[in-house]
Scaffold this active site. Sequence first.
Site, PDB file in Angstrom:
ATOM      1  N   GLU A   1      66.311   7.266   9.128  1.00 14.83           N
ATOM      2  CA  GLU A   1      66.481   7.677  10.320  1.00 14.83           C
ATOM      3  C   GLU A   1      65.277   6.588  11.491  1.00 14.83           C
ATOM      4  O   GLU A   1      65.497   5.967  11.944  1.00 14.83           O
ATOM      5  CB  GLU A   1      65.587   9.178  10.970  1.00 14.83           C
ATOM      6  CG  GLU A   1      65.742   9.085  12.185  1.00 14.83           C
ATOM      7  CD  GLU A   1      66.339   9.857  13.012  1.00 14.83           C
ATOM      8  OE1 GLU A   1      67.529  10.617  12.726  1.00 14.83           O
ATOM      9  OE2 GLU A   1      66.887   9.652  14.359  1.00 14.83           O
TER      10      GLU A   1
ATOM     11  N   CYS B   1      62.823  14.212   2.834  1.00 10.09           N
ATOM     12  CA  CYS B   1      63.804  12.872   2.303  1.00 10.09           C
ATOM     13  C   CYS B   1      63.186  11.941   3.621  1.00 10.09           C
ATOM     14  O   CYS B   1      63.112  12.623   4.489  1.00 10.09           O
ATOM     15  CB  CYS B   1      64.473  12.849   1.885  1.00 10.09           C
ATOM     16  SG  CYS B   1      65.659  11.387   2.987  1.00 10.09           S
TER      17      CYS B   1
ATOM     18  N   SER C   1      70.181  10.686   4.510  1.00 11.54           N
ATOM     19  CA  SER C   1      70.245  12.258   5.013  1.00 11.54           C
ATOM     20  C   SER C   1      69.301  12.833   6.204  1.00 11.54           C
ATOM     21  O   SER C   1      69.412  13.369   6.841  1.00 11.54           O
ATOM     22  CB  SER C   1      69.932  12.878   3.591  1.00 11.54           C
ATOM     23  OG  SER C   1      68.865  12.798   3.142  1.00 11.54           O
ATOM     24  N   CYS C   2      68.188  11.785   5.522  1.00 10.09           N
ATOM     25  CA  CYS C   2      67.211  11.832   6.672  1.00 10.09           C
ATOM     26  C   CYS C   2      67.729  11.115   7.950  1.00 10.09           C
ATOM     27  O   CYS C   2      66.726   9.761   8.630  1.00 10.09           O
ATOM     28  CB  CYS C   2      65.237  11.292   7.018  1.00 10.09           C
ATOM     29  SG  CYS C   2      65.683   9.911   4.685  1.00 10.09           S
ATOM     30  N   THR C   3      68.428  11.271   8.648  1.00  9.76           N
ATOM     31  CA  THR C   3      68.588  10.779  10.198  1.00  9.76           C
ATOM     32  C   THR C   3      69.218  11.560  11.229  1.00  9.76           C
ATOM     33  O   THR C   3      70.136  13.222  10.786  1.00  9.76           O
ATOM     34  CB  THR C   3      69.972   9.033  10.584  1.00  9.76           C
ATOM     35  OG1 THR C   3      71.775  10.811   9.891  1.00  9.76           O
ATOM     36  CG2 THR C   3      69.920   8.117   9.613  1.00  9.76           C
TER      37      THR C   3
END
Lengths: 459, 459
Positions: free
Chosen positions: B301, B396, B319-321
């Site tokens: 992100e 993450c 995953s971290c968006t």
Amino acid sequence: MPYFDAASAAPLHPVARQALQAALDEGWADPARLYREGRRARLLLDAARETAAEAVGCRPDELVFTPSGTRAVHSGIAGALAGRRRIGSRLVVSAVEHSSVLHAGEAHEAAGGSMAQVPVDRYGAVDPEVFAGALTPDTALACLQSANHEVGTEQPVAEVAGACREAGVPLLVDAAQSLGWGRVPEGWSLLTGSAHKWGGPAGVGLLAVRKGVRFAAQGPADERESGRAPGFENIPAIVAAAASLRAVRDEAAAEAVRLRALVDRIRTRVPELVPDVEVVGDPLRRLPHLVTFSCLYVDGETVLAELDRSGFSVSSGSSCTSSTLTPSHVLRAMGVLSEGNVRVSLPAGTSEQDVDRFLEVLPGVVAAVREHLGVPSAEVRPAADSLVVDALGRRCPIPVIELAKVIGDVPVGATVTVLADDEAARLDIPAWCEMRGQQYVGESPSPKGGTAYVVRRVS
Amino acid sequence: MPYFDAASAAPLHPVARQALQAALDEGWADPARLYREGRRARLLLDAARETAAEAVGCRPDELVFTPSGTRAVHSGIAGALAGRRRIGSRLVVSAVEHSSVLHAGEAHEAAGGSMAQVPVDRYGAVDPEVFAGALTPDTALACLQSANHEVGTEQPVAEVAGACREAGVPLLVDAAQSLGWGRVPEGWSLLTGSAHKWGGPAGVGLLAVRKGVRFAAQGPADERESGRAPGFENIPAIVAAAASLRAVRDEAAAEAVRLRALVDRIRTRVPELVPDVEVVGDPLRRLPHLVTFSCLYVDGETVLAELDRSGFSVSSGSSCTSSTLTPSHVLRAMGVLSEGNVRVSLPAGTSEQDVDRFLEVLPGVVAAVREHLGVPSAEVRPAADSLVVDALGRRCPIPVIELAKVIGDVPVGATVTVLADDEAARLDIPAWCEMRGQQYVGESPSPKGGTAYVVRRVS
């Protein structure tokens, strides 16, 4: 060249064209992305949703955009039925709904559910009390159009919505034909619409689901449009749809008055100018821009082709057009004549001159078709005994023409039996009797195949 | 402002815009009608179908237009599965298919069918022999993308098609990512595509079904598009889609060579410019315009936001968006690092200068994110015994960063145990071990909740 088939598709409104072109530059990217092109697309989508929701009369988070009105209906019905699976599997619809509703109902039946069709009167409207009577405790969903797409009759939506509320049954209102003219009366649970019917672009439908209505989207999961309309959003078209809905609504009040008067002129003049015509649908509780009439002894395909040659684009619910083999289910449910059926639906901006020219051209077109088909004159011939007319294998409107040819040959009190296997005869022979003041006795299977329709001469 | 996310949606090709505008005037009416506006619309639709079929390599009557690539996939899979219901209900797909395929498979499972996912290698490709082995006698349908949408790897479609033919199983090829670059190899039974991926407008997908393939369209009946795509046809967009497909194909050969060189530059330079980067996907058998790499100790992100601030629009499978909570299923199936994942997909016409500027900007962006997150330097610290790092509740890339911080603190041969409950750790800790030459021992449930990942220091 006057185009009189707005109920199929309205020409693109100038505001729609303008908005579409602007949004092609700003709205092509994925609105789920966080970079600037995605954020711009998201802003356009959100603004369009606000605009459309305001026009529909709901909250933006109650409304999703679908790829068409048909898909909105399919998704709305499937989702609402699934959401109330525990209550029951009965779907109640009017008999004159758009085919997308009836086909969704047939798919529901094929999957083990049931569909009840509420009958309509001769104008095409349901009786709210009859509709209410169909709402059994196991009814999962009811569907009622705001106005009929073939004859223009407005349905008693508010009354039916009241009955549904009382029965605890959600009501889906298919507002495809009326949304450009104004809001649907309060009380609906789900509402569907179609942009190209109001002058928006193709490729955009609306599905609104009121908060609190149980809804379980069917089909594969997808994160777009609240999980209710899979696939990449068509933002330029959505922007154009919303902008044009607002624009046509701003013009609707004045334009409705103008078109209503033009339609009234058609309703009045056609029966004066063309013999043996039945104007169908409610003369008052109706869409402003739509009128339908049926001409005895004429086939729909030829009259459409002749009007097209004269520059008029109209459609027909007759069986005798190349795209259909049975008469329109709407006309059938109303029990009115389907042969020689002509639907005129005026787009916004239609001129008085075009309507007057249509009224000039129509009588000659109908007369030419009738002459070509050998329609009898009204002169009296010597009476014979009861007769049998064999029209087996002949397509509409021949069976009715053959009946009309010989009715004067039998004495008052005697009968003419028409043998026919065209499905339209079942509708058109009784309708002819009603129009001509003769008595329709009934039908029975014919030993030669097809059906024997018995008509008694009473005048 | 360089837009590097063509794999999500390509900017509208000038030919698409031109064709769309022309078709708004000629193609708005109902193509099922017989009057002149309807006939004109029908001609446009037929011509677009010819053009698209030629580009796809099928007969026009084998191809229908759907409202999106997603809907083409949903309808294609559902129809093909239903058509072979008597043979069985097993669906075989690669593990790296587009979510529309996997979601259609999940809907099939929910309805009682089964789905088998064929694994992929570290480049993201299936092994044709492994795929062939999955084709059991009760397999109704197999699906394989032509090329992967996240890492660009081309699948061995011809070989898999051969295996499917041998097993008598129809093969659906999702060609969404590759159709603008050329035809799919022979041997497919069904093929899907999406216009906005090749520079066409949103709102148009393609579904081709070879004659002879058993196919039973699902959902409510509708007469349009051979009964395979309900709803009023969006002819202006269809015309634009077909015209732009032809146009991009004419330019594809030359543009592919140019973009392939630019992507090779990124593939070579990024690991030189940015420490701790893994470039993923096949370096040779790949789409010309797409490259994906993952940066250790970086969250997707933030790196996306920083690149956006610098003027670059890219996407991420991390995953971290904000749009996803789990790492991309593609990266997971490949077993490669997902943290700090960046996908660059160059639209046609991307300049060398823009790519060079991206390579200038990227190292600073990654370094700043790492500094902000407190990533350890490579300096040697005094060794301690085995350690446990508690990263429970941390998202993450923190678990991996905490691991990297302490790996130097334990002696060679000792272990670091990372407690984490972010799903991405399951993928990223083994991937980190592979990248850093440490030994991944395994995972077990942690008594404190989450999972304990054990890493042995070996260098």
